[in-house]
Write a protein that holds these residues in place. Sequence first.
Motif, short mmCIF file in Angstrom:
data_model
loop_
_atom_site.label_atom_id
_atom_site.label_comp_id
_atom_site.label_asym_id
_atom_site.label_seq_id
_atom_site.Cartn_x
_atom_site.Cartn_y
_atom_site.Cartn_z
N ALA A 52 35.61 -11.40 14.81
CA ALA A 52 35.13 -10.56 15.91
C ALA A 52 36.15 -9.48 16.28
CB ALA A 52 34.79 -11.42 17.13
N GLU A 53 37.42 -9.87 16.39
CA GLU A 53 38.45 -8.89 16.77
C GLU A 53 38.55 -7.77 15.74
OE1 GLU A 53 42.19 -10.89 17.47
OE2 GLU A 53 41.36 -12.08 19.11
N ASN A 54 38.48 -8.11 14.45
CA ASN A 54 38.56 -7.08 13.41
C ASN A 54 37.32 -6.20 13.38
OD1 ASN A 54 41.14 -7.52 12.41
ND2 ASN A 54 40.48 -9.14 11.05
N ALA A 55 36.14 -6.80 13.60
CA ALA A 55 34.91 -6.00 13.63
C ALA A 55 34.95 -5.01 14.78
CB ALA A 55 33.69 -6.93 13.76
N ILE A 56 35.44 -5.44 15.93
CA ILE A 56 35.54 -4.57 17.11
C ILE A 56 36.50 -3.41 16.84
CG2 ILE A 56 36.43 -4.45 19.49
CD1 ILE A 56 35.26 -7.36 19.82
N LEU A 57 37.65 -3.72 16.23
CA LEU A 57 38.63 -2.67 15.88
C LEU A 57 38.00 -1.59 15.02
CD1 LEU A 57 41.85 -4.66 14.82
CD2 LEU A 57 41.77 -2.88 16.54
N LYS A 58 37.27 -2.03 13.98
CA LYS A 58 36.67 -1.08 13.03
C LYS A 58 35.54 -0.28 13.65
CE LYS A 58 36.31 -4.40 9.79
NZ LYS A 58 36.07 -5.08 8.50
N ALA A 59 34.68 -0.96 14.44
CA ALA A 59 33.55 -0.27 15.07
C ALA A 59 34.04 0.79 16.04
CB ALA A 59 32.66 -1.28 15.79
N ARG A 60 35.00 0.41 16.87
CA ARG A 60 35.51 1.33 17.89
C ARG A 60 36.20 2.54 17.23
NH1 ARG A 60 37.99 -2.23 21.98
NH2 ARG A 60 36.01 -2.29 23.09
N ALA A 61 36.99 2.29 16.19
CA ALA A 61 37.70 3.39 15.51
C ALA A 61 36.71 4.40 14.92
CB ALA A 61 38.61 2.84 14.42
N SER A 62 35.65 3.89 14.26
CA SER A 62 34.67 4.80 13.66
C SER A 62 33.84 5.52 14.72
CB SER A 62 33.74 4.04 12.71
OG SER A 62 34.39 3.79 11.49
N ALA A 63 33.48 4.81 15.78
CA ALA A 63 32.67 5.42 16.85
C ALA A 63 33.42 6.55 17.53
CB ALA A 63 32.27 4.35 17.87
N LEU A 64 34.69 6.30 17.86
CA LEU A 64 35.49 7.32 18.53
C LEU A 64 35.82 8.47 17.58
CD1 LEU A 64 37.90 4.98 20.56
CD2 LEU A 64 35.93 6.25 21.43
#
Length: 199
Positions: A52-64
């Motif tokens: 979950a922590e890694n998925a959140i990191l990746k999603a947030r980085a791409s979204a921003l």
Amino acid sequence: MKLPEGASLVVASHNAGKVREILALLAPFGIAVKGAGELGLPEPEETGLTFAENAILKARASALGAKMYALADDSGLAVEALNGDPGIYSARWAGPTKDFSIAMGKIESLLAEKGVAKARAKFVCCLALSTPEGEVETFQGEVHGHLEFPPRGTRGFGYDPIFVADWMSETFAEIDPAQKHAISHRAKAFELFSKAVLG
């Protein structure tokens, strides 16, 4: 969180096999989808200690980075006899060339050292959806089974050639991709995601 009608989505992954599976799952919803690699987005360092922590990191980085909604997936194989390894390090076990035959060989050797003939294992997938502003929601799916060696099949990717789900006799790499899309850990996570976000 609901995906607004007509919203575009970036799949926050540079793994072609993973992007292909997510595109297939999203296809029926008519959402415009791009891969992170297509948009030239960098891959963030995966410093999380859970899927979950890694998925959140990746999603947030791409979204921003793209100023779009972003869907990230962190997934891997957890082997019971190896205390859940390779787990979040599943891709890293394949080395810089992403050669999963190396990773599967490593697992086979470690299990042989422990004298484990039929190791229990599970595939885990955590999907994270981020808004363009960085607000994130996660969805996790699992599929349980065991490992078989030598690897069999050419249809999947990653650890698919050694994983046999509990109710099956073929590996994930031997079955039709459409069948895998219907039963996999990613499909289970996606079912939760689609009900919450697209339903």
